[in-house]
Structures are given as structure tokens and as C-alpha cells.
Design an enzyme around this catalytic site. Structure first.
Site, PDB file in Angstrom:
ATOM      1  N   SER A 150       0.854  -1.184   0.000  1.00 30.80           N
ATOM      2  CA  SER A 150       0.000   0.000   0.000  1.00 30.80           C
ATOM      3  C   SER A 150       0.888   1.231   0.000  1.00 30.80           C
ATOM      4  O   SER A 150       2.014   1.200   0.507  1.00 30.80           O
ATOM      5  CB  SER A 150      -0.890   0.018   1.247  1.00 30.80           C
ATOM      6  N   TYR A 164      -2.153  -0.808  10.329  1.00 29.55           N
ATOM      7  CA  TYR A 164      -2.276  -1.192   8.919  1.00 29.55           C
ATOM      8  C   TYR A 164      -1.048  -0.744   8.133  1.00 29.55           C
ATOM      9  O   TYR A 164      -0.443  -1.527   7.384  1.00 29.55           O
ATOM     10  CB  TYR A 164      -3.543  -0.576   8.323  1.00 29.55           C
TER      11      TYR A 164
END
Length: 257
Positions: A150, A164
Site C-alpha cells: 500500500s 495497517y
């Protein structure tokens, strides 16, 4: 060309859309996820739209690490056709480590179990998938390992994104370490860093830079097909934003995010 592609977390979101786009390119697919009902529906859709391809599905919870190895080996044997997974042709050509979750809470606010689940799913389970894939690739002497990271991996993130982002930074680092081991071999390793792409993780999100699933995944598939070492996708604007995000003052990052 990587003819046979395994995708984890393929029942919905980015995984399902990658399956659709790789199917349109004529690739055979090994798809796994926890939700077999959605997988079966996807398989029917793909085979109907592209009758020349082969699609196989299996149930897999990637946090069941023993099952990861069993499912990967089973897919490889099925597509190899030799029965032992060691043939020089056939078998899995590419593994996309995609399964993950976006749950999380600010650290210290009582959300440890949500953060622990995120860490176990996004990183420890990704490690198991990499181990299982690389065993097959080393044995065969070729392959392409793809880890879906990401853009949040480039910097520590505040609030509910903290854990995350940390897991995705770990995924990117894992990809680079494995790549170092495979330099000069027919085994390629890619880390793909999506920006804001609509998926089941953010169905109601309205971020200014959010793109539709098909558009974002098209950029992901292009980068995967090029077998780049690392890519932020879509390239515009994330190729420019990522280095700014990496070096911006932390206070500014907190205010913006």
C-alpha cells in the site's frame, strides 16, 4: 508470459477484479479465499466470459498457515499435471499475495485485538504465503511473486491507520528481502503499492483521489505484467505523492490524514 496465476483473497474487491482482468488476458487462475460462495460465483462468471481459460477455486483462510502450504501445493500439482509439482512446465507461474484486512484502532485506545488481527492477517499470513510460493518457485527454478502492499507503507500513519500502515511497510520490506535473494535468477519479486482504490475495505469512502476498482486494478495489473520491483499505482498521482509523503513533516502528515 506467466500463464497460471494464483490470487489469494480473490472472492471480492481488488482480488476479484484482478481475476477478471487476468482472465481477459487469457490466463489460467487459481483463486482462493475464505468465502467459497463468492468464489464459486466468480468462477462461473469468468468461465462464461472466457471459455478458453481454466479456473480452479479453493477455500483458504490465510491465517491458517498449514492450510496455506497445503492449498498452494495442491493448486501447483493440479496445474502442473505431473502430480508431484516438480515438472519443468506447468504449475503456478505467478502468486499474488493479496489477502488482507483494513481493520485497526489508534494504538492505546483499547483496540489491541483488532490491531493484532490486522498484523496477523496482513503480515504473518503474507509471510506464510511467501514461504509457500517460494518453495514452489525455487524447486522449479522460475516464477513471479507479487505482494500487494500500500502507499501507506511509505510512512508511519496516525490514528486507525497506524497498525495497517506498519504491516504494509513490513510487506514491502519482505518483498525487497526476497528480491535480494533472487537477483540474477528467473524468479522475479514485485511489491505493488496501491493508492486510494475503491474496494470492499472502503465502500463508502469519498477521498478526493479515490478511483474506481476497475481503473485502479487496471494500473495494478499493468505493473504486475511488467514485473517491476516496486510500483505505486495508479502512477498518477501516487508516484509524485509517495516521496512527498515519505519526507513531509510528521505534523503535516497527521493534519492531512
Amino acid at each position: 508470459m506467466r500463464k497460471t496465476i494464483l490470487i489469494t483473497g480473490a472472492s471480492a474487491g481488488l482480488g476479484a477484479e484482478m481475476a477478471r482482468q487476468f482472465a481477459a488476458l487469457g490466463r489460467d487462475l487459481a483463486l482462493c479465499a475464505r468465502r467459497t460462495g463468492q468464489l464459486d460465483e466468480l468462477r462461473g462468471e469468468l468461465v462464461a466470459a472466457h471459455p478458453g481459460i481454466r479456473v480452479s477455486t479453493r477455500q483458504l483462510d490465510v491465517t491458517d498457515h498449514d492450510a496455506v502450504f497445503e492449498v498452494f501445493r495442491s493448486f501447483d500439482e493440479e496445474f502442473c499435471g505431473a502430480g508431484d509439482g516438480s515438472g519443468g512446465s506447468g504449475g503456478l507461474d505467478r502468486v499474488v499475495v493479496n489477502a488482507g484486512i483494513g481493520k485497526g484502532r489508534p494504538v492505546g485506545t483499547g483496540g489491541f485485538h483488532a490491531n493484532k488481527r490486522t498484523a496477523e492477517t496482513n503480515f504473518v499470513a503474507a509471510l506464510a504465503q511467501c514461504e509457500a510460493a517460494m518453495e514452489l518457485f525455487y524447486r522449479r527454478g522460475r516464477g513471479h511473486l507479487v505482494l500487494i502492499s500500500s502507499v501507506s507503507a511509505v510512512r508511519g500513519m496516525p490514528k486507525s491507520m497506524t497498525t495497517y500502515a506498519a504491516t504494509k511497510a513490513a510487506v514491502s520490506s519482505l518483498a525487497e528481502g526476497i528480491r535480494a535473494d533472487t537477483l540474477g535468477t528467473p524468479i522475479e519479486v514485485s511489491a505493488i503499492l496501491p493508492g486510494y482504490i475503491r474496494s470492499e475495505m472502503n465502500p463508502e469512502q469519498h477521498a478526493p483521489l479515490l478511483v474506481d476498482t476497475a481503473v485502479g486494478v487496471r494500473a495494478m495489473v499493468r505493473a504486475i505484467e511488467r514485473e517491476v520491483a516496486e510500483a505505486c499505482v495508479p502512477a498518477w498521482p501516487w508516484r509524485l505523492i509517495a516521496p512527498v509523503l515519505r519526507h513531509a513533516p510528521l505534523g503535516l502528515v497527521k493534519r492531512v490524514l
